[in-house]
Design a protein around this motif. Structure first.
Motif, PDB file in Angstrom:
ATOM      1  N   LYS A   8      -8.210 -24.405 -32.811  1.00  0.00           N
ATOM      2  CA  LYS A   8      -7.049 -25.223 -32.443  1.00  0.00           C
ATOM      3  C   LYS A   8      -6.033 -25.247 -33.578  1.00  0.00           C
ATOM      4  N   TYR A  33       3.375 -32.040 -33.873  1.00  0.00           N
ATOM      5  CA  TYR A  33       1.931 -32.247 -33.723  1.00  0.00           C
ATOM      6  C   TYR A  33       1.506 -33.507 -34.477  1.00  0.00           C
ATOM      7  N   PRO A  34       1.936 -34.687 -33.984  1.00  0.00           N
ATOM      8  CA  PRO A  34       1.620 -35.947 -34.687  1.00  0.00           C
ATOM      9  C   PRO A  34       0.130 -36.266 -34.741  1.00  0.00           C
ATOM     10  N   GLY A  35      -0.620 -35.692 -33.811  1.00  0.00           N
ATOM     11  CA  GLY A  35      -2.066 -35.922 -33.815  1.00  0.00           C
ATOM     12  C   GLY A  35      -2.768 -35.202 -34.953  1.00  0.00           C
ATOM     13  N   VAL A  36      -2.124 -34.186 -35.504  1.00  0.00           N
ATOM     14  CA  VAL A  36      -2.696 -33.389 -36.602  1.00  0.00           C
ATOM     15  C   VAL A  36      -2.008 -33.724 -37.921  1.00  0.00           C
ATOM     16  N   ASN A  38       0.280 -36.432 -39.594  1.00  0.00           N
ATOM     17  CA  ASN A  38       0.813 -37.781 -39.400  1.00  0.00           C
ATOM     18  C   ASN A  38       2.194 -37.954 -40.026  1.00  0.00           C
ATOM     19  N   THR A 152      -6.446 -51.394 -29.463  1.00  0.00           N
ATOM     20  CA  THR A 152      -5.198 -50.644 -29.617  1.00  0.00           C
ATOM     21  C   THR A 152      -3.972 -51.477 -29.221  1.00  0.00           C
ATOM     22  N   THR A 208      -3.705 -49.622 -41.086  1.00  0.00           N
ATOM     23  CA  THR A 208      -4.148 -49.993 -39.739  1.00  0.00           C
ATOM     24  C   THR A 208      -4.286 -51.497 -39.520  1.00  0.00           C
TER      25      THR A 208
END
Length: 314
Positions: A8, A33-36, A38, A152, A208
């Motif tokens: 991937k 690609y914000p999932g990969v 940040n 979330t 977080t």
């Protein structure tokens, strides 16, 4: 891409390469690609490209990611042992309730023995697990899914964040982890050339815990009014130990905030390492006490009516 085994990731980097060859900047290509990659990663790359010191920024980013990985790995590693013990204890308990207890309690039914409350509780639990174990498993799965989804939401983040910073033992490690991350990330952002306001805004979306996010969001607004970050943090003693604003104040006065925060990050990272190393020695006696109590309760609940039955036979 030759050295990367993740298929991937290889596919993503090939697209990024194609985007750059088409005239796109590296930051813009990675931002898709914000999932990969940040926001922190992308913004630091963007600053490095615009300032012409991309190599230096990448070195800072590499150090940041390495320290972040070490921090999370230590915490996760410390939680593996107690998690395995708890899961094994619950699993053995359920197996005992379903397969062993019914065979023992059938003796009491045949003898019409008067059973104490603890034995009746075990028998009732055993009967419930025998007949409704599938319902229980499904309910637990749905509960876990619900908690994860609820966590979330804004309300969920606020509730779990409140629990994290108010639970006595948990508070100590949560505060140190967040302070270490704040100091490390903020220092990295400043070193890469990002402005203080933008750095705080990025940080508020990186951490977080709800209360740290809110604190940094407010700080990014108030700092534009000319208020020093250290003064703002002095007012939030619940989430920032006094050492944090003190070190910030030193950095602000000397003009070496990123250097001071780097040292502060190292201090809190060593504190987290110390806590995680001691975590097993702290949790182990608690687990042993819980297991001993459960075994003792089970043994007394089963043996007590047996002695009563034997006494009545004599």
């Amino acid at each position: 891409t030759v050295q990367i085994r993740n298929k991937k990731m290889v596919a993503i980097l090939k697209v990024v390469q194609s985007e750059i060859q088409s005239g796109s900047t590296l930051a813009d290509a990675l931002s898709k690609y914000p999932g990969v990659f940040n926001e922190l990663f992308v913004n630091m790359i963007r600053v490095g490209e615009s300032s012409g010191n991309l190599e230096e920024v990448l070195n800072i980013l590499a150090t940041q990611l390495e320290k972040e990985h070490e921090l999370t790995s230590k915490v996760k590693g410390a939680l593996i042992y107690p998690s395995v013990i708890l899961i094994a204890m619950i699993g053995i308990g359920i197996i005992m309730m379903i397969s062993v207890v019914p065979k023992i309690t059938s003796v009491f039914k045949d003898l019409n023995a008067t059973l104490p409350a603890s034995t009746q509780f075990i028998i009732s639990t055993s009967n419930f697990l025998q007949h409704y174990y599938l319902t229980l498993i499904i309910s637990i799965i749905f509960l876990i899914i619900f908690i994860r989804l609820f966590a979330t939401t804004k309300t969920g983040k606020k509730i779990f964040g409140f629990i994290a910073i108010n639970t006595p033992f948990l508070k100590n490690i949560i505060v140190k982890i967040n302070c270490a991350r704040f100091a490390r990330v903020y220092s990295s952002l400043l070193k890469s050339g990002i402005s203080v306001v933008e750095a705080l805004q990025i940080l508020s979306r990186t951490l977080t815990n709800f209360y740290y996010k809110k604190s940094l969001q407010n700080a990014s607004i108030n700092i534009q009014k000319g208020i020093n970050l250290s003064k703002l943090f002095y007012k939030e003693t619940k989430i920032y130990p006094v050492l944090v604003p003190q070190m910030l104040e030193v950095g602000e006065e000397t003009g070496k905030t990123e250097v001071v925060l780097s040292k502060l990050a190292e201090f809190y990272e060593s504190e987290v390492e110390r806590i995680t190393k001691n975590l097993s020695s702290i949790i182990e006696p608690i687990l042993m006490l819980l297991i001993g109590s459960a075994v003792g309760f089970f043994a007394i609940s089963i043996l007590q009516p047996m002695y009563s039955v034997l006494g009545s036979i004599k």
